[in-house]
Design an enzyme around this catalytic site. Structure first.
Site, PDB file in Angstrom:
ATOM      1  N   GLY A 179       0.822  -1.198   0.000  1.00  0.00           N
ATOM      2  CA  GLY A 179       0.000   0.000   0.000  1.00  0.00           C
ATOM      3  C   GLY A 179       0.860   1.254   0.000  1.00  0.00           C
ATOM      4  N   CYS A 196       3.912  -6.659  -2.111  1.00  0.00           N
ATOM      5  CA  CYS A 196       3.593  -5.471  -2.895  1.00  0.00           C
ATOM      6  C   CYS A 196       4.616  -4.356  -2.656  1.00  0.00           C
ATOM      7  CB  CYS A 196       2.162  -5.038  -2.566  1.00  0.00           C
ATOM      8  SG  CYS A 196       1.390  -3.996  -3.812  1.00  0.00           S
ATOM      9  N   HIS A 197       4.158  -3.189  -2.212  1.00  0.00           N
ATOM     10  CA  HIS A 197       5.052  -2.058  -1.986  1.00  0.00           C
ATOM     11  C   HIS A 197       5.887  -2.209  -0.709  1.00  0.00           C
ATOM     12  CE1 HIS A 197       2.475  -0.308  -5.070  1.00  0.00           C
ATOM     13  NE2 HIS A 197       3.348   0.673  -5.204  1.00  0.00           N
ATOM     14  N   GLU A 223       5.905   3.849   1.574  1.00  0.00           N
ATOM     15  CA  GLU A 223       6.473   5.026   0.922  1.00  0.00           C
ATOM     16  C   GLU A 223       6.979   6.047   1.940  1.00  0.00           C
ATOM     17  OE1 GLU A 223       4.431   6.724  -2.744  1.00  0.00           O
ATOM     18  OE2 GLU A 223       3.810   8.131  -1.176  1.00  0.00           O
ATOM     19  N   TYR A 266       5.280  -5.440  -6.162  1.00  0.00           N
ATOM     20  CA  TYR A 266       4.423  -4.885  -7.202  1.00  0.00           C
ATOM     21  C   TYR A 266       5.337  -4.429  -8.343  1.00  0.00           C
ATOM     22  CZ  TYR A 266       0.674  -2.509  -9.554  1.00  0.00           C
ATOM     23  OH  TYR A 266      -0.241  -2.140 -10.496  1.00  0.00           O
TER      24      TYR A 266
END
Length: 197
Positions: free
Chosen positions: A89, A119-120, A93, A139
């Site tokens: 998600g 994923c992220h 980040e 991802y």
């Protein structure tokens, strides 16, 4: 398999399925899971986002649930945990900017403990510089970060996962059965190794 104490590092706009499903699944099979977020305490929530694949050039994003944290990041010691889970998600980040998060991720790799990232979540692995020489899924948009961190990007199906030693990775939530199954295998193998020692 003996119950293991697992740390989950998450944050605002974590992917809903990639947080809720592993958290609930690992509890269901008898493990202890502490979900934490820097700057938040047990009982507070993080907002989740739902990423979906609807035929566009990238995933779509919608507001998900509120996910309640059950431990306080500032009070946990990674040394007290047997394994780490990193959902994807948006959260990775900004979480990768937190020195305490990076130190925690490094601890699990330095100690050879099981780590599951999806994923992220690879953004945290790359920022922590712990995947050089490893084979890692993520991802597809995270492929440049994985490769810049010195890892080999595994271009696998969206519902597949890959294990490289203590690390289990997958591209996105459709891989939950494979990703969580392989992670449980790594946890069980660690039990066997401990019993043999």
């Amino acid at each position: 398999m003996a119950a293991r104490k697992i740390l989950m590092i998450t944050g605002d706009f974590t992917e809903d399925y990639e947080t809720m499903v592993p958290f609930q699944t690992l509890l269901t099979v008898g493990h202890i899971v502490h979900a934490v977020c820097p700057g938040k305490k047990a009982g507070q929530t993080v907002a989740t986002s739902i990423h979906d694949f609807e035929g566009d050039q990238t995933y779509t994003e919608k507001r998900g649930h509120n996910f309640t944290l059950n431990a306080t990041f500032a009070e946990v010691d990674p040394a007290d945990y047997d394994a780490l889970v990193i959902p994807g998600g948006r959260a990775p980040e900004y979480l990768r900017l937190e020195a305490g998060v990076i130190a925690a991720v490094r601890h699990f790799f330095e100690a050879g403990k099981p780590v599951a990232a999806i994923c992220h979540g690879a953004q945290l692995l790359s920022a922590a510089r712990v995947i050089e020489g490893r084979t890692v899924s993520a991802y597809p948009a995270c492929r440049p970060e994985v490769e810049l961190a010195g890892a080999t990007y595994a271009a696998i199906a969206i519902d597949a996962a890959i294990t490289d030693g203590n690390l289990v990775t997958a591209p996105a939530w459709p891989a939950h059965p494979a990703w969580l199954g392989q992670f449980l295998d790594v946890l069980a193998a660690r039990d066997t190794t401990r019993q043999a020692a």
